[in-house]
Write a protein that holds these residues in place. Structure first.
Motif, PDB file in Angstrom:
ATOM      1  N   UNK A 479      57.277  28.274 -33.089  1.00  0.00           N
ATOM      2  CA  UNK A 479      57.242  26.809 -32.873  1.00  0.00           C
ATOM      3  C   UNK A 479      55.992  26.215 -31.883  1.00  0.00           C
ATOM      4  N   UNK A 480      55.213  27.586 -31.815  1.00  0.00           N
ATOM      5  CA  UNK A 480      53.749  27.116 -30.934  1.00  0.00           C
ATOM      6  C   UNK A 480      52.968  26.264 -31.474  1.00  0.00           C
ATOM      7  N   UNK A 481      51.970  25.796 -30.677  1.00  0.00           N
ATOM      8  CA  UNK A 481      51.053  24.892 -31.233  1.00  0.00           C
ATOM      9  C   UNK A 481      49.673  25.350 -30.436  1.00  0.00           C
ATOM     10  N   UNK A 482      48.638  24.677 -31.090  1.00  0.00           N
ATOM     11  CA  UNK A 482      47.483  25.044 -30.326  1.00  0.00           C
ATOM     12  C   UNK A 482      47.113  24.508 -29.014  1.00  0.00           C
ATOM     13  N   UNK A 483      47.925  23.288 -28.643  1.00  0.00           N
ATOM     14  CA  UNK A 483      47.875  22.980 -27.177  1.00  0.00           C
ATOM     15  C   UNK A 483      48.750  23.906 -26.313  1.00  0.00           C
ATOM     16  N   UNK A 484      49.886  24.549 -26.704  1.00  0.00           N
ATOM     17  CA  UNK A 484      50.523  25.605 -26.190  1.00  0.00           C
ATOM     18  C   UNK A 484      49.412  26.718 -25.538  1.00  0.00           C
ATOM     19  N   UNK A 485      48.499  26.978 -26.467  1.00  0.00           N
ATOM     20  CA  UNK A 485      47.759  28.128 -26.182  1.00  0.00           C
ATOM     21  C   UNK A 485      46.817  27.646 -25.014  1.00  0.00           C
ATOM     22  N   UNK A 486      46.370  26.549 -24.958  1.00  0.00           N
ATOM     23  CA  UNK A 486      45.625  26.094 -24.143  1.00  0.00           C
ATOM     24  C   UNK A 486      46.249  25.744 -22.677  1.00  0.00           C
ATOM     25  N   UNK A 487      47.346  25.409 -22.650  1.00  0.00           N
ATOM     26  CA  UNK A 487      48.062  24.931 -21.560  1.00  0.00           C
ATOM     27  C   UNK A 487      48.744  26.400 -20.966  1.00  0.00           C
ATOM     28  N   UNK A 488      48.957  27.422 -21.695  1.00  0.00           N
ATOM     29  CA  UNK A 488      49.410  28.661 -21.424  1.00  0.00           C
ATOM     30  C   UNK A 488      48.155  29.231 -20.294  1.00  0.00           C
ATOM     31  N   UNK A 489      47.062  29.312 -20.906  1.00  0.00           N
ATOM     32  CA  UNK A 489      45.942  29.749 -20.135  1.00  0.00           C
ATOM     33  C   UNK A 489      45.566  29.087 -18.784  1.00  0.00           C
ATOM     34  N   UNK A 490      45.694  27.456 -19.011  1.00  0.00           N
ATOM     35  CA  UNK A 490      45.630  26.990 -17.778  1.00  0.00           C
ATOM     36  C   UNK A 490      46.585  27.185 -16.914  1.00  0.00           C
ATOM     37  N   UNK A 491      47.909  27.116 -17.061  1.00  0.00           N
ATOM     38  CA  UNK A 491      49.096  27.419 -16.302  1.00  0.00           C
ATOM     39  C   UNK A 491      48.651  28.949 -15.609  1.00  0.00           C
ATOM     40  N   UNK A 492      48.287  29.734 -16.332  1.00  0.00           N
ATOM     41  CA  UNK A 492      48.230  31.179 -15.585  1.00  0.00           C
ATOM     42  C   UNK A 492      47.095  31.196 -14.542  1.00  0.00           C
ATOM     43  N   UNK A 493      45.862  30.515 -14.857  1.00  0.00           N
ATOM     44  CA  UNK A 493      44.953  30.227 -13.861  1.00  0.00           C
ATOM     45  C   UNK A 493      45.367  29.502 -12.743  1.00  0.00           C
ATOM     46  N   UNK A 494      46.256  28.652 -12.926  1.00  0.00           N
ATOM     47  CA  UNK A 494      46.815  27.845 -11.719  1.00  0.00           C
ATOM     48  C   UNK A 494      47.689  28.598 -10.836  1.00  0.00           C
ATOM     49  N   UNK A 495      48.697  29.268 -11.438  1.00  0.00           N
ATOM     50  CA  UNK A 495      49.596  30.256 -10.780  1.00  0.00           C
ATOM     51  C   UNK A 495      48.829  31.314  -9.808  1.00  0.00           C
ATOM     52  N   UNK A 496      47.787  31.892 -10.515  1.00  0.00           N
ATOM     53  CA  UNK A 496      47.096  33.004 -10.191  1.00  0.00           C
ATOM     54  C   UNK A 496      46.179  32.348  -8.823  1.00  0.00           C
ATOM     55  N   UNK A 497      45.771  31.380  -8.890  1.00  0.00           N
ATOM     56  CA  UNK A 497      44.904  30.780  -7.826  1.00  0.00           C
ATOM     57  C   UNK A 497      45.869  30.278  -6.502  1.00  0.00           C
TER      58      UNK A 497
END
Length: 612
Positions: A479-497
């Motif tokens: 059920x994933x979308x292209x937006x999910x891929x963008x959001x996942x990467x952004x979220x990962x960076x936010x949690x990391x920082x």
């Protein structure tokens, strides 16, 4: 005193105990007694040998014959043939996975030949419940030396010169950490051993405590002298009952021998040691969370600075090192900093203990010089990938680490090199994956673990890991979308920082590393609705090959949802709407007529009546 001509070491580490080694030990002792060999053969319960997948294991000296997968019913044959008759029981020897030839001596097995055992040198070779055996291996000589011959500053200088870095994951220089704690003026001071090993697949600290607890105690005593502390605590998870029991025995024996307590070796220095049990919270592996837990508070981190070396347990200066770090200390003091620094690489000195797990032939515990390549570890010591499968990735550093790929096989396993490719040393867990592993599902597994283990104190980790898991679940469900891929990467960076502690900062690492090296797998899940590895159930289909189907009906009877249709003696089909994708039919079919594949690929064949 008996004049023993043979000695038999029987592994009593958790791995072997779980497969029946306690019965092997008792059976051996009874059989030797019954055969009148008690004055000739000494039986020793040892710690972990490391070759866990071959357990229960034993070694017979003086020859060093290594027996594998020994069970109680094998004991009479071993005693009669080997201990009485001098003939080796060949069926119980380790067989080379390539040549299939039996190997008699453990030192000739590649798994052991490629190692350099420093921290593990006593594990598997002495009885961890007998302090005399540790003393016979020069135990407590290092502690005596520092008390009689060295000032605290000289001890710290030796540790600094050795180049020892923390083995718990961060890799901070141990000597500098001790120096900070020494310079703190507040009193009293504390020494803590962090034995809260929570990484999935990791068992390095547990095995050291089970096999050589006195080395950790001696390391803590030396640390106490160096920083000016008189009290130590071992924080160990309650899920390690064997380690806890042996640690309790070792502390009691050390006190009886005068190695713990007051006026040690006739000096004014005194040092005591206690155990504190953790309830298994992963976050308590983080220093400030661990300190709160010892104090009886909820295990959650606090901002740093102040660092524990300045303000730690009960607000006092506190030194925290992990099990492997402390076990190195007596060796460094006895043999010298130059000896230790001659092992390893320029930036990563000494050896490192790794726990090999996953899709690898030789699961177990190894110790190799820093700088050993991933290829050497996996394909020599680890014996390669089972069933001729292709190596795909290795997760280092546990759930906070990252994945290494085929292009990294010749990378040297050391702190800075691993960080440069998006992974980390961590405490030493190394989980191997083969071609059948889905890297999106691997990332989902680790994020689910981190979501469950988040203490919840800071929003980035508490909410961020939950949202990342929701996205990964959607992707693996097709059920994933292209937006999910963008959001996942952004979220990962936010949690990391923005997370409060190191565990939160590193929680997204599995996502970031799999996106970096396996992005095409994510894209296949999203755009083609395809799981290339055939793991994600929602994206799978099961097909019956009409050429191979014998119409036996076994698959139809096994199907829990009635999705398989076909009359007796007629070819069977799988109805897509009813199929639950459980795979029971494929397991049951004796003719291998049922295959598993991508739903997207199958539907592109326009054969909807025969497949799901």
């Amino acid at each position: 005193m008996p004049n023993y001509s043979r000695q038999v070491l029987v592994c009593q580490g958790t791995g072997c105990l779980s497969s029946g080694s306690s019965d092997v030990l008792m059976g051996l002792e009874k059989e030797i007694e019954a055969e009148g060999l008690a004055d000739q053969v000494k039986v020793v319960k040892s710690g972990c040998f490391g070759f866990c997948m071959q357990g229960p294991v034993m070694i017979v000296y003086p020859e060093g014959i290594f027996y594998t997968r020994v069970h109680a019913e094998d004991i009479p044959e071993i005693v009669e043939k080997h201990l009485k008759g001098g003939k080796i029981v060949e069926r119980l020897l380790f067989h080379d996975p390539v040549t299939k030839e039996p190997i008699k001596a453990f030192k000739d097995i590649l798994f052991f030949k490629g190692q350099k055992r420093v921290v593990l040198q006593n594990s598997g070779s002495i009885n961890p419940e007998n302090i005399e055996e540790y003393i016979a291996q020069d135990g407590y000589l290092a502690f005596e030396k520092v008390l009689k011959e060295m000032s605290p500053e000289e001890v710290i200088e030796q540790v600094k010169k050795s180049g020892l870095r923390g083995r718990g994951g961060g890799g901070f220089p141990t000597g500098r950490k001790w120096e900070f704690a020494r310079k703190s003026q507040d009193k009293p001071k504390y020494v803590i051993c962090n034995a809260d090993e929570g990484d999935p697949g990791a068992f390095m600290d547990r095995s050291i405590l089970e096999g050589d607890p006195h080395s950790v105690i001696e390391g803590m005593c030396i640390a106490g002298y160096a920083i000016g502390s008189n009290q130590g605590y071992v924080y160990v998870r309650a899920e390690y009952p064997v380690a806890v029991k042996r640690l309790e025995i070792a502390i009691r024996q050390a006190k009886e021998k005068g190695f713990l307590g007051k006026k040690l070796w006739g000096t004014d220095f005194f040092f005591d040691l206690d155990i504190r049990l953790g309830a298994g919270a992963f976050v308590c592996g983080e220093e400030t969370s661990l300190i709160r837990s010892i104090q009886g508070l909820r295990g959650e981190p606090r901002p740093r600075p102040p660092f524990p070396a300045v303000e730690g347990l009960w607000g006092r200066p506190t030194l925290i090192n992990n099990v492997e770090t402390l076990a190195n200390i007596p060796r460094i003091i006895r043999k010298g900093s130059d000896w230790f620094s001659s092992i390893g690489t320029e930036q990563s000195k000494g050896t490192k203990v790794f726990a090999l797990a996953g899709k690898i032939n030789n699961t177990g515990l190894i110790e190799v010089p820093m700088g050993t390549t991933l290829r050497e570890v996996i394909f020599n010591l680890g014996g390669g990938i089972p069933n001729g499968k292709r190596f795909k990735a290795a997760q280092t550093g546990g759930p906070s680490g990252g994945c290494l790929t085929e292009e990294h096989l010749d990378i040297s396993l050391e702190y800075d090199t691993l960080l440069s490719v998006g992974s980390m040393m961590g405490s030493g867990g190394l989980i191997v994956m083969d071609e059948d592993s889905c890297m999106v599902d691997v990332a989902r597994f680790y994020i689910e673990f981190m979501r469950d283990e988040s203490c919840g104190k800071c929003t980035p980790c508490r909410v961020g890991t939950k949202r990342m898991l929701e996205i990964l679940n959607r992707i693996t469900e097709g059920k994933g979308t292209e937006k999910d891929l963008i959001d996942l990467e952004d979220l990962a960076e936010i949690v990391h920082e923005n997370s409060l502690c190191g565990l939160g900062n590193s929680a997204p690492n599995p996502v970031l590393s799999t996106l970096r090296y396996f992005r095409k797998e994510y894209e296949a899940h999203i755009y083609q609705k395809d799981c290339p590895a055939g793991v994600c159930q929602a994206l799978l289909s099961y097909r019956i090959d009409p050429e191979l189907c014998k119409a036996c009906g076994l698959c139809r009877k096994e199907c829990p949802t009635g999705a398989i249709k076909g009359a007796p003696k007629q070819k069977h089909i799988i109805e897509s709407e009813a199929c639950s994708r459980c795979g029971a039919c494929m397991t049951k079919c004796p003719f291998k007529a049922i295959s598993k594949g991508s739903s997207a690929r199958t539907h592109s064949d326009h054969d909807h009546s025969a497949v799901h």
